[in-house]
Design an enzyme around this catalytic site. Structure first.
Site, PDB file in Angstrom:
ATOM      1  N   CYS A  87      28.635  37.433  16.135  1.00  0.00           N
ATOM      2  CA  CYS A  87      28.249  36.223  15.398  1.00  0.00           C
ATOM      3  C   CYS A  87      27.364  36.670  14.246  1.00  0.00           C
ATOM      4  O   CYS A  87      27.255  37.862  13.966  1.00  0.00           O
ATOM      5  CB  CYS A  87      27.584  35.191  16.311  1.00  0.00           C
ATOM      6  SG  CYS A  87      25.929  35.589  16.904  1.00  0.00           S
TER       7      CYS A  87
ATOM      8  N   HIS B  35      22.311  53.071  31.036  1.00  0.00           N
ATOM      9  CA  HIS B  35      21.312  52.510  31.955  1.00  0.00           C
ATOM     10  C   HIS B  35      21.663  51.116  32.467  1.00  0.00           C
ATOM     11  O   HIS B  35      21.262  50.748  33.565  1.00  0.00           O
ATOM     12  CB  HIS B  35      19.942  52.429  31.260  1.00  0.00           C
ATOM     13  CG  HIS B  35      19.301  53.768  31.065  1.00  0.00           C
ATOM     14  ND1 HIS B  35      17.977  53.924  30.728  1.00  0.00           N
ATOM     15  CD2 HIS B  35      19.814  55.021  31.154  1.00  0.00           C
ATOM     16  CE1 HIS B  35      17.683  55.217  30.633  1.00  0.00           C
ATOM     17  NE2 HIS B  35      18.796  55.913  30.867  1.00  0.00           N
TER      18      HIS B  35
END
Ligand code: RB5
Length: 176
Positions: free
Chosen positions: A65, A98
Site C-alpha cells: 500500500c 527470527h
C-alpha cells in the site's frame, strides 16, 4: 512457491512488478488486485492475502500500500499470519530468520523499487532459524483468553511477571 499478492491503489504498480518477477521465476502467483489507480480500501486486500496464507492456499503473501502500514495491520488480523512491514533489507532478513514472516508488506510511496526488489529476494531466499525463535513465534498465536488474562494481570501490576523462557522447553537453546 505459491504466493498471494494484494495491494490498494497506492501499491498496485509495485504489486504488478512483483507479480511479473515471481512469474518469471516460476512461482505460482495468486493476484487479488487491485489492478488500477481507482481508490479502494486497503483492509480488504490485506485480509484476502492473509486468508490465502492462513488457509494454505498460498505459502507466502506480499501486500503493498502507500505506506505498507495499513495493509500490514489488516493482514495481521488474520490468525496464522505473521506480516512484517519492511523498508530495508536487514529487517526483511530478520523477519524471516527470527519471526518466520509469512507475509511481507511494502510501501510504494516510501521505498524505492530497487530496495523492494532486494527485500523480495531476501523474503524468498531466507529460511527461518527455528530454535528459540520457534518458541517465541509460537507465543504469537497463544493470544487467546488465557494469554489475555495473563497480560491484563501484568498490565495491572505494571510488569511482566511470568515471561516463560526457552529453558522451559526441552531442546530449545537459551539466550539470543
Ligand atoms: C491510501 O491513500 C493510503 O492511506 C494507503 O495506501 C496506506 O498507506 C494506508 O496505510
Amino acid at each position: 512457491m505459491k504466493i498471494a499478492l494484494g495491494a490498494d491503489h497506492a501499491g498496485f504498480e509495485y504489486k504488478d512488478r512483483i507479480a511479473q518477477i515471481l512469474r518469471d521465476r516460476g512461482h505460482d502467483v495468486l493476484d487479488f488486485g487491485t489492478h488500477d489507480a481507482t481508490p479502494v480500501d486497503y483492509p480488504q486486500y490485506g485480509y484476502v492475502v492473509g486468508e490465502a496464507v492462513a488457509t494454505g492456499q498460498a505459502e507466502r503473501g506480499i501486500v503493498v500500500c502507500g505506506s505498507s502500514l495499513g495493509i500490514a495491520m489488516a493482514a495481521n488480523k488474520v490468525p496464522g499470519v505473521r506480516c512484517a512491514a519492511v523498508s530495508e533489507p536487514y529487517s526483511a532478513e530478520l523477519a524471516r530468520r527470527h519471526n518466520d514472516a509469512n507475509v511481507l508488506a511494502f510501501s510504494e510511496r516510501l521505498s524505492g523499487w530497487e530496495m523492494v526488489e532486494r527485500m523480495l529476494e531476501i523474503f524468498l531466499e531466507t529460511p527461518f532459524d527455528g530454535g528459540r525463535h520457534a518458541y517465541r513465534v509460537a507465543q504469537l498465536f497463544e493470544f487467546g483468553n488465557e494469554q489475555r488474562s495473563r497480560t491484563l494481570r501484568d498490565l495491572e501490576r505494571g510488569e511482566v511477571t511470568d515471561a516463560r523462557t526457552p529453558g522451559d522447553l526441552v531442546g530449545v537453546p537459551p539466550g539470543g
